[in-house]
Write an enzyme that holds these catalytic residues in place. Structure first.
Site, mmCIF file in Angstrom:
data_model
loop_
_atom_site.group_PDB
_atom_site.id
_atom_site.type_symbol
_atom_site.label_atom_id
_atom_site.label_comp_id
_atom_site.label_asym_id
_atom_site.label_seq_id
_atom_site.Cartn_x
_atom_site.Cartn_y
_atom_site.Cartn_z
ATOM 1 N N LYS A 8 9.663 51.465 40.516
ATOM 2 C CA LYS A 8 11.006 52.029 40.671
ATOM 3 C C LYS A 8 11.095 53.089 41.771
ATOM 4 C CE LYS A 8 12.854 51.179 36.026
ATOM 5 N NZ LYS A 8 13.546 51.800 34.874
ATOM 6 N N GLY B 117 10.426 60.136 31.922
ATOM 7 C CA GLY B 117 10.993 58.839 32.291
ATOM 8 C C GLY B 117 12.495 58.795 32.123
#
Length: 283
Positions: free
Chosen positions: A63, A125
Site C-alpha cells: 500500500k 494500520g
C-alpha cells in the site's frame, strides 16, 4: 475484455475477486479480475505489466510502495500515504485510498456519527486512519491502546493535532487482557465504539477486545473484524441494546468506492447489502 485485479503478498483466500465480479455483474459487464501475488522484491519490476491493466486494488504489503507507480494521489491517499486502489488511465495513473470511504460509509450505514463521543480500540494500520478521520469529523476521541503501543498512539495524536489543533483526543492504556472500565477516565461515556484490532478474529472467536462493562451505555459498535460474520463483541453489544456492524460492510463498501472511481458506477442499497450478505456466507 477489461482487466482488473488485486495486488498483494500473500493473498491467500481473498474475497476481492468475488466482490468485484459481483459489482461488475450489476453493471452488466464481465471482466477479467485476477489475483496477483507479487513479493515486495518483485514489485518495481512489475510496473510495466501493471500499466496494462485498467485498474487494480492493493493490499498488504504494497500500500505504501505502490505510490512510486502513481502519477498522482487523491486527497485520502496523500493524507495517509497509503494507496489501495489505482485507476490506470490513458495519460496518468491515479492512486486512491478507498479504505477511508469504506469506513465512513460503514459508520453512516450503521446509523452512527463520527462527530460524537468515540472510543477506538487500537491505532495501528487501519486504526490510525479511523482515529484521524474521527478527529477531522469533530469527534471527541478516546484511543485505547496497549502499553507496548504507547509510541504509536502518541504519534497518531501528534498527527491529529497537526491536522486539527483543536481536536479532542486522549489516550487510555489497556492494563489487562482486554480494555476495562478501570482503564478509562472515570465517568466516561461513549456513543460509538470502534474496534480496529484483530481480537475476536477467526479462529479465536471466543475473545473480545473489551470487557462487557465497557459496552454499557454505548449506542453503536463497529468491529472491523469480518470473520466470523458476527463477532463476540458485536453479539455482546446487541445483547446490551446497541446497534452493531462487523467489517464485511467496510470491505464491500471500499470495493464499491473503487467502482465509483473506475466507472462512475452507482448501485442500489439493496444490491450492496446482498453482496455483503453473500460474502459473509462464504466465510
Amino acid at each position: 475484455m477489461r482487466k482488473y485485479g488485486i495486488l498483494g503478498h500473500p493473498l491467500g483466500h481473498s474475497l476481492s475477486p468475488q466482490i468485484h465480479t459481483a459489482l461488475f455483474a450489476l453493471d452488466g459487464e464481465t471482466v477479467d479480475y485476477q489475483m496477483y501475488d507479487i513479493t515486495p522484491e518483485e514489485l518495481h519490476d512489475k510496473f510495466d505489466f501493471l500499466s496494462t491493466l485498467d485498474g487494480f486494488n492493493i493490499t498488504i504489503p504494497h500500500k505504501v510502495s505502490i505510490i512510486d507507480f502513481c502519477d498522482r494521489l487523491d486527497a485520502g491517499a496523500q493524507r495517509y500515504r497509503s494507496v489501495n486502489c489505482i485507476k490506470v488511465g490513458k495519460d496518468e495513473k491515479i492512486g486512491y485510498n478507498t479504505d477511508v470511504i469504506g469506513f465512513t460509509k460503514s459508520i453512516t450505514a450503521l446509523g452512527a456519527s463520527l462527530n460524537s463521543r468515540v472510543l477506538l480500540i487500537g491505532c495501528g494500520g487501519v486504526g490510525r486512519m479511523m482515529a484521524i478521520e474521527t478527529a477531522l469529523e469533530g469527534g471527541d476521541l478516546t484511543i485505547a491502546a496497549l502499553q507496548s503501543d504507547k509510541a504509536l498512539a502518541e504519534e497518531v495524536v501528534r498527527e491529529i493535532k497537526a491536522l486539527k489543533p483543536d481536536a479532542k483526543v486522549r489516550i487510555a492504556f489497556i492494563s489487562g487482557a482486554a480494555l476495562d472500565r478501570c482503564d478509562l477516565p472515570e465517568g466516561a461515556q461513549f456513543d460509538l465504539l470502534v474496534n480496529a484490532c484483530p481480537v475476536g478474529m477467526f479462529p479465536k472467536v471466543d475473545r473480545m477486545p473489551s470487557t462487557p462493562a465497557v459496552l454499557d451505555g454505548v449506542k453503536y459498535v463497529f468491529d472491523a473484524v469480518y470473520n466470523p460474520k458476527v463477532t463476540l463483541l458485536a453479539k455482546t453489544a446487541r445483547e446490551k441494546g446497541a446497534k452493531s456492524m462487523t467489517g464485511m460492510a467496510m470491505l464491500v463498501l471500499q470495493a464499491v468506492a473503487a467502482h465509483e472511481i473506475w466507472d462512475n458506477a452507482s448501485y442500489k442499497t439493496e444490491d450492496i447489502n446482498k453482496i455483503i450478505s453473500d460474502m459473509e456466507d462464504l466465510i
